[in-house]
Scaffold this active site. Structure first.
Site, PDB file in Angstrom:
ATOM      1  CG  ASP A 199      -1.781   1.194   1.338  1.00 30.82           C
ATOM      2  OD1 ASP A 199      -2.337   1.619   0.302  1.00 30.82           O
ATOM      3  OD2 ASP A 199      -1.916   1.740   2.452  1.00 30.82           O
ATOM      4  CG  ASP A 223      -1.803   7.376   0.726  1.00 31.95           C
ATOM      5  OD1 ASP A 223      -0.869   8.111   0.363  1.00 31.95           O
ATOM      6  OD2 ASP A 223      -2.834   7.198   0.062  1.00 31.95           O
ATOM      7  N   GLY A 233      -8.164   3.417   3.328  1.00 33.84           N
ATOM      8  CA  GLY A 233      -7.864   2.335   2.397  1.00 33.84           C
ATOM      9  C   GLY A 233      -8.882   2.117   1.298  1.00 33.84           C
ATOM     10  NE  ARG A 293     -10.624  11.107  -4.393  1.00 34.15           N
ATOM     11  CZ  ARG A 293     -10.292  11.440  -5.636  1.00 34.15           C
ATOM     12  NH1 ARG A 293     -11.169  12.044  -6.424  1.00 34.15           N
ATOM     13  NH2 ARG A 293      -9.094  11.146  -6.107  1.00 34.15           N
ATOM     14  CB  SER A 350      -4.003   7.376  -3.897  1.00 37.06           C
ATOM     15  OG  SER A 350      -3.693   8.679  -4.364  1.00 37.06           O
ATOM     16  CG  ASN A 409      -3.816  12.314  -6.288  1.00 40.50           C
ATOM     17  OD1 ASN A 409      -4.179  12.759  -7.379  1.00 40.50           O
ATOM     18  ND2 ASN A 409      -4.525  12.467  -5.194  1.00 40.50           N
ATOM     19  CG  ASP A 456      -1.759   2.303   6.583  1.00 42.90           C
ATOM     20  OD1 ASP A 456      -1.932   3.436   7.046  1.00 42.90           O
ATOM     21  OD2 ASP A 456      -2.108   1.984   5.416  1.00 42.90           O
TER      22      ASP A 456
END
Length: 245
Positions: free
Chosen positions: A16, A18, A62, A65, A140, A142, A198
């Site tokens: 992952d 972030d 996780g 969006r 994400s 991004n 996480d």
């Protein structure tokens, strides 16, 4: 176990972004809170019930969006129109709220920058040096920009992110589909791949996909929850598993 702290049969590592590779989970959490608190205040007035850290962990972290928006709103009994992915950030729709959150997080990244977890980068380098293949798996949209900002794009053989998931119509975490796609692209079976996450939704995805090893990375004091959601092992930093010092 290898010197990387993984079962011998593991041939690939799926990370992952972030909270595992970069210190951006806290930035995302702050953007979600700012967006949702503004929405709830406008809806309910100054006595609104704020968005909490527990809400972030349970309903948002996780997930893609729009799924995060839907899941949190459902927890409060709020039903909004879906809208369109191109909705402006002030639109009172699921996608409008999601786009507002994205604008906030991009502004925070621009102003605050992105920092990697050095222990993770060393671990990835050690894994690749031992012949393991690597993938970044993130909800994400991004991801590529963030990896380039920390000069880490070359550390991954495969990228499955929000952009790729939309192109392939892959459901996001807690569904295992994005991790399974990464394993396929790397040419390994799920049981030959380790997942590093996480988020509780990421733990669920790793376990649902039948992966060979699931590592929870506890940055915020949720070790018990990570184990409850399927972690084989929980660490505070990947340096605890092995690899380069």
């Amino acid at each position: 176990m290898t010197e990387l702290g993984l079962p011998e049969e593991i041939q690939a590592c799926l990370f992952d972004l972030d909270g595992v590779v970069t210190r951006t989970a806290v930035v995302h959490a702050a953007a979600w809170k700012e967006m949702f608190d503004a929405f709830l205040r406008g809806r309910d007035g100054d006595d609104f019930r704020p968005f909490t850290d527990a809400d972030y962990d349970e309903y948002v972290d996780g997930r893609p969006r729009a799924d995060g928006v839907r899941t949190f709103l459902a927890s409060r009994g709020i039903d909004l129109p879906e809208g369109d992915p191109e909705d402006p950030p002030d639109a009172p729709t699921v996608h409008g709220l999601g786009n507002r959150k994205n604008d906030l997080v991009l502004e925070k990244i621009r102003t605050e920058g992105v920092q990697p977890y050095d222990g993770t980068l060393r671990y990835i380098e050690a894994a690749r040096a031992q012949g393991l293949r690597t993938a970044i798996v993130s909800s994400s949209a991004n991801t590529l920009q963030v990896l380039r900002s920390i000069d880490a794009e070359s550390l991954f053989d495969v990228r499955i992110d929000g952009v790729v998931a939309a192109e392939r119509k892959l459901p996001g975490k807690p569904h295992p589909d994005t991790f399974l796609a990464a394993a396929r692209d790397l040419g390994v079976r799920p049981e030959q791949a380790a997942v590093f996450e996480d988020a509780l939704a990421g733990m669920d995805a790793g376990r649902a996909g039948g992966f060979g090893y699931v590592v929870g990375v506890d940055r915020v004091g949720q070790t018990d929850a990570l184990y409850a959601h399927g972690a084989d092992r929980v660490v505070k930093d990947l340096a605890e598993l092995g690899g380069k010092e």
